[in-house]
Design a protein around this motif. Structure first.
Motif, PDB file in Angstrom:
ATOM      1  N   ARG A  51       8.586  -2.530  12.664  1.00  0.00           N
ATOM      2  CA  ARG A  51       9.102  -1.171  12.523  1.00  0.00           C
ATOM      3  C   ARG A  51      10.624  -1.153  12.625  1.00  0.00           C
ATOM      4  NH1 ARG A  51       6.898   2.297  17.058  1.00  0.00           N
ATOM      5  NH2 ARG A  51       5.046   2.397  15.737  1.00  0.00           N
TER       6      ARG A  51
ATOM      7  N   PRO B  38      15.902  -1.668   5.076  1.00  0.00           N
ATOM      8  CA  PRO B  38      14.491  -2.050   5.021  1.00  0.00           C
ATOM      9  C   PRO B  38      14.041  -2.787   6.275  1.00  0.00           C
ATOM     10  CG  PRO B  38      15.797  -3.530   3.676  1.00  0.00           C
ATOM     11  CD  PRO B  38      16.735  -2.476   4.178  1.00  0.00           C
ATOM     12  N   VAL B  39      12.751  -3.024   6.343  1.00  0.00           N
ATOM     13  CA  VAL B  39      12.175  -3.832   7.416  1.00  0.00           C
ATOM     14  C   VAL B  39      12.334  -5.315   7.071  1.00  0.00           C
ATOM     15  CG1 VAL B  39      10.094  -4.358   8.737  1.00  0.00           C
ATOM     16  CG2 VAL B  39      10.533  -2.005   7.986  1.00  0.00           C
TER      17      VAL B  39
ATOM     18  N   GLU C 271       6.353  -0.570   9.013  1.00  0.00           N
ATOM     19  CA  GLU C 271       6.810   0.814   9.059  1.00  0.00           C
ATOM     20  C   GLU C 271       8.313   0.878   8.902  1.00  0.00           C
ATOM     21  OE1 GLU C 271       5.444   1.970  12.933  1.00  0.00           O
ATOM     22  OE2 GLU C 271       3.418   2.367  12.210  1.00  0.00           O
ATOM     23  N   GLY C 272       8.770   1.623   7.923  1.00  0.00           N
ATOM     24  CA  GLY C 272      10.189   1.808   7.704  1.00  0.00           C
ATOM     25  C   GLY C 272      10.523   3.277   7.572  1.00  0.00           C
TER      26      GLY C 272
ATOM     27  N   ASN D 144      13.430   4.109   6.104  1.00  0.00           N
ATOM     28  CA  ASN D 144      14.472   4.062   5.091  1.00  0.00           C
ATOM     29  C   ASN D 144      14.285   5.159   4.048  1.00  0.00           C
ATOM     30  OD1 ASN D 144      16.363   3.371   3.204  1.00  0.00           O
ATOM     31  ND2 ASN D 144      15.500   1.382   2.728  1.00  0.00           N
TER      32      ASN D 144
ATOM     33  N   THR E 275      11.042  -0.342   1.872  1.00  0.00           N
ATOM     34  CA  THR E 275      10.587  -0.929   3.141  1.00  0.00           C
ATOM     35  C   THR E 275      10.655  -2.445   3.100  1.00  0.00           C
ATOM     36  OG1 THR E 275       9.146   0.978   3.469  1.00  0.00           O
ATOM     37  CG2 THR E 275       8.663  -0.971   4.772  1.00  0.00           C
TER      38      THR E 275
ATOM     39  N   ILE F  75       1.540  -0.415   4.676  1.00  0.00           N
ATOM     40  CA  ILE F  75       2.968  -0.143   4.586  1.00  0.00           C
ATOM     41  C   ILE F  75       3.169   1.355   4.604  1.00  0.00           C
ATOM     42  CG2 ILE F  75       5.039  -0.401   3.189  1.00  0.00           C
ATOM     43  CD1 ILE F  75       3.769  -2.969   2.035  1.00  0.00           C
TER      44      ILE F  75
END
Length: 172
Positions: free
Chosen positions: A115, A122-123, A141-142, A144, A151, A172
């Protein structure tokens, strides 16, 4: 150029609170250690607790065709989180090849949750010819909101491009 080092990596390692490595990307974390050492065999890193990441260190390429597998140590969800607003994401493969992030424990489940709560990065980022990497069975989990990153971001390649990477069975 060639770096001469006495620190070699092969076998199993643990990453988490109270372990030799307390993070993946922070100073003194696993990525920095691998970048400054030498991978001489396949490496498996078991995440043993929740991790707060600062995103200081991307994972660079190493010689040989050895794999680095990052997996949970138990059927318990591990949260790998950060608020990374710079350096192009929280978990970065800077030309690293053959990295497997596998959220399964004993072949099933999703026990790694990644996350990044920042709204601009992004992740995961794969760039500079990151090849043959896999991210599977994770929760990603992002926050953004920038449409150019998303992500999971595949950045520019240097010569061959970011080829043969697999993102599969994730939420996602």
């Amino acid at each position: 150029f060639y770096q001469i080092t006495t620190t070699t990596f092969s076998g199993h390692y643990t990453v988490g609170a109270g372990q030799t490595f307390t993070s993946l990307t922070n100073p003194g974390g696993l990525f920095e250690a691998i970048n400054n050492g030498s991978v001489t065999g396949n490496v498996t890193a078991y995440v043993t607790s929740n991790l707060t990441e600062y995103g200081n260190n991307a994972l660079n390429p190493w010689g040989g065709s050895y794999t680095l597998t990052i997996a949970p140590d138990a059927a318990t969800e591990r949260l790998i989180s950060g608020n990374i607003s710079t350096t192009f994401g929280m978990i970065r493969f800077f030309g690293a090849d053959n990295v497997i992030i596998d959220g399964r424990f004993s072949g099933s489940g999703r026990y790694l949750r990644f996350r990044n709560i920042n709204t601009t990065m992004p992740v995961f980022t794969l760039y500079n010819d990151a090849t043959g990497n896999t991210v599977r069975n994770c929760i990603i989990e992002g926050a953004n909101t920038i449409t150019t990153y998303g992500t999971i971001f595949f950045g520019t390649g240097l010569v061959t491009g970011n080829d043969n990477n697999t993102i599969t069975e994730n939420m996602i």
